[in-house]
Structures are given as C-alpha cells and as structure tokens.
Enzyme design. Structure first.
Site, mmCIF file in Angstrom:
data_model
loop_
_atom_site.group_PDB
_atom_site.id
_atom_site.type_symbol
_atom_site.label_atom_id
_atom_site.label_comp_id
_atom_site.label_asym_id
_atom_site.label_seq_id
_atom_site.Cartn_x
_atom_site.Cartn_y
_atom_site.Cartn_z
ATOM 1 N N HIS A 53 0.828 -1.203 0.000
ATOM 2 C CA HIS A 53 0.000 0.000 0.000
ATOM 3 C C HIS A 53 0.865 1.256 0.000
ATOM 4 O O HIS A 53 0.382 2.355 -0.306
ATOM 5 C CB HIS A 53 -0.920 -0.005 1.225
ATOM 6 N N ASP A 94 10.361 -20.045 7.305
ATOM 7 C CA ASP A 94 9.702 -18.754 7.417
ATOM 8 C C ASP A 94 8.233 -18.955 7.776
ATOM 9 O O ASP A 94 7.459 -19.516 6.992
ATOM 10 C CB ASP A 94 9.825 -18.001 6.092
ATOM 11 N N ASP A 119 9.176 -11.325 1.678
ATOM 12 C CA ASP A 119 10.554 -11.401 1.193
ATOM 13 C C ASP A 119 10.979 -10.072 0.566
ATOM 14 O O ASP A 119 12.148 -9.686 0.629
ATOM 15 C CB ASP A 119 10.696 -12.485 0.121
ATOM 16 N N GLN A 151 11.765 -9.730 5.044
ATOM 17 C CA GLN A 151 11.150 -10.317 6.218
ATOM 18 C C GLN A 151 10.649 -11.728 5.877
ATOM 19 O O GLN A 151 10.480 -12.036 4.708
ATOM 20 C CB GLN A 151 9.949 -9.462 6.663
ATOM 21 N N ASP A 166 19.111 -11.449 -2.944
ATOM 22 C CA ASP A 166 19.128 -10.760 -1.657
ATOM 23 C C ASP A 166 18.308 -9.468 -1.754
ATOM 24 O O ASP A 166 18.659 -8.568 -2.521
ATOM 25 C CB ASP A 166 20.569 -10.438 -1.285
#
Length: 315
Positions: free
Chosen positions: A112, A240, A283, A287, A298
């Site tokens: 957002h 994750d 990602d 996070q 990366d």
C-alpha cells in the site's frame, strides 16, 4: 472461515516480522549515494519501526546509509485510506525538507506504500524526483476484495483486527493511531477503491492491460521517474512462518501469478524493471528475519542496486 484466518494470521506475521534489529554497517561505500534522499514507505499492517529499533524494511535503511544514501523512513497509518497515508507522508517530507534543506526525494513504497507515494507525487510534484513501488497495490488486491466483502462492519472480526492494527500503530509511535480502521483500509486496497484512486492520480499508469507505463511522467510541469518491481513466489523458505500464511491468501488469485497478497499485473506502474522475483510479499522487504529462499536474490542488495540506478538517473 478461511479468510478470517488468513487476515488475522497476516497481522500476526507482520508483528513477528519486526523482531530483529538491523545489523550494523560493515563498511562505507558510495553505491547508494543518490542526489536526492530516499524515503521508504511501508504498506498495510506495516510500520516504520517498532519501539524505535525494529525496521519494517529489515536491514535496508542501515545498508543504504552505509552505501552513501541519505535515508528517511516514513511513519504512516498502517490501516487507512491512501489519501490519509499520503497526507501523513507529505507532512513528514515537508519537515525533513525544512530541517535538512532537501529539495526533492526519491520515494520507495512497498505494498500500500506504492499508491501512497504516488499520492505524494501527484500532490506535491515539486518535491518528488522519482517514485518506485515494490509489489504496489496499484490495481487493488483480491485478498482485500474477498475479506472486505465478507467482513461485517462492527462485527467481532472487524473489531479484533482493528484492535490489532491499532496496537501496531501505537507501538510505532504513529500519531494517528485512533484513526486506524480495518475496513477503511480494505476499501482503499480493493479493486474498486484502486480504480477510483487511479482515476485521480493516473501519472505513470500502464498503457495496456498488464503492460508498462512511461518511465517518466510530467505532473504540473515536473518530470518524475516511475519504476515498479514485484515477486511472484509464495513458499520460498520452509523456516519462514509467513510462507504458510501467504500460501493461504495466494489461493484467492487462482492461477494468476502473485506474491501471496498482490498479483503480478496489479503491481505494474511506470517502467516495470522486473515483476517475477522469486520473493513473496514479505521477502520483498527482507522479512521475516531475512529468511528468504536460498536461491532467491538478496532483497537488501536489491535496494542498494536500485539506489545505484537512481544515482545514475539524476547525475
């Protein structure tokens, strides 16, 4: 119902996403030394930092600064309209400009945060050099469509989710915590809400369905560069915790490529640099805890690379 589990779980994942501190810089560089400062703007259920220490863009601000960039991290309401968040961003930009003598900013928004930075560009174009969006909700999110349509205003789920969002806002020190509201944000993030917003702020819009827009657009006589990026993976790392959650929300998209919360085509705005990174929605901001896929690029290096792109664009 499944949609209730999905949103509440996403709220929880957003909080979990902020438990690590940014690592200290290892060396000084110039790769990200842009002419104009960079502003990072978070998305729905997001935050600038938690308790002044935990970054939404995990390990990104510090690394950019270590590579020569001047970086500001915006604090906007985690659950409000695009216009509301955009006005908050503009006020902060004006404060930074007055304090540090800044004339223009490179705005980077996730989720957002994408439409939010576009609002700023459309409202104060003299203060914006570029707009970059990462998985921007430019054409809404099917997740917001489904959850919004199935949530009863003032009902238990609405109240519980709004309370959780207000907690996130309070922990960040945001000054508009009392304005935080789930259904208001879902309306802005819906396909219908996005269409209304795009009609008012069309600069940089794709010229064809799922196509690309101009790399430069002129707003009130000011030339602004527009870039967009996104991922199209969902389960990227078995360790994750957010991957399982995003796998559930991804089902709302059917066969459409998506990152778990935003469809590939919905993320297009301006010059589309790449729309199929092997990242999911978290990602893209490195996070949770930097646990991206082992073969994925990366995310932190990605932000440095883009800053370098901006560096050369404004020489």
């Amino acid at each position: 119902m499944k949609f209730k589990l999905s949103l509440s779980s996403v709220c929880a994942a957003a909080v979990v996403a902020g438990v690590a501190l940014a690592a200290p810089a290892a060396h000084a560089g110039v790769q990200a030394k842009t002419k104009y400062p960079i502003v990072l703007v978070h998305g729905f259920i997001g935050f600038d930092n938690i308790l002044g220490a935990v970054n939404y863009f995990y390990d990104v601000p510090g690394t950019l600064r270590n590579e020569g960039a001047t970086v500001y991290v915006a604090s906007v309401n985690p659950s409000q309209t695009t216009e509301f968040r955009g006005e908050e961003l503009i006020q902060q930009m004006k404060q930074w400009a007055a304090k540090d003598g800044v004339t223009k900013f490179n705005l980077i928004g996730h989720s957002h945060g994408g439409p939010t930075v576009r609002y700023a560009a459309g409202t104060v174009p003299t203060m914006v050099a570029s707009v970059s969006t990462v998985a921007g909700t430019h054409f809404g999110s099917k997740v917001a469509d489904v959850i919004g349509a199935n949530t009863t205003p003032g009902g238990g789920f609405d109240q519980a989710a709004t309370a959780g969002l207000k907690l996130i806002s309070w922990l960040t020190g945001n000054k508009t915590t009392s304005n935080t509201d789930l259904l208001t944000a879902l309306g802005a993030l819906s396909s219908e809400g996005a269409a209304k917003f795009n009609a008012k702020f069309p600069a940089g819009a794709p010229t064809t369905t799922c196509g690309v827009g101009p790399d430069k657009a002129t707003i009130a006589g000011n030339s602004i560069r527009f870039y967009s990026f996104s991922g199209t993976s969902v389960k990227t790392n078995g360790w994750d915790v957010s991957d399982a959650i995003l796998a559930e929300t991804a089902k709302y998209f059917g066969s459409e490529p998506n990152d778990g919360l935003v469809g590939r085509c919905a993320s297009h705005w301006g010059k589309v640099i790449k729309d199929n990174y092997t990242w999911n929605h978290l990602d893209e901001i490195n996070q949770v805890l930097g646990t991206i896929g082992s073969s994925s690029p990366d995310p932190v290096a990605f932000y440095v690379q883009h800053a370098n792109r901006l560096k050369w664009a404004f020489l």
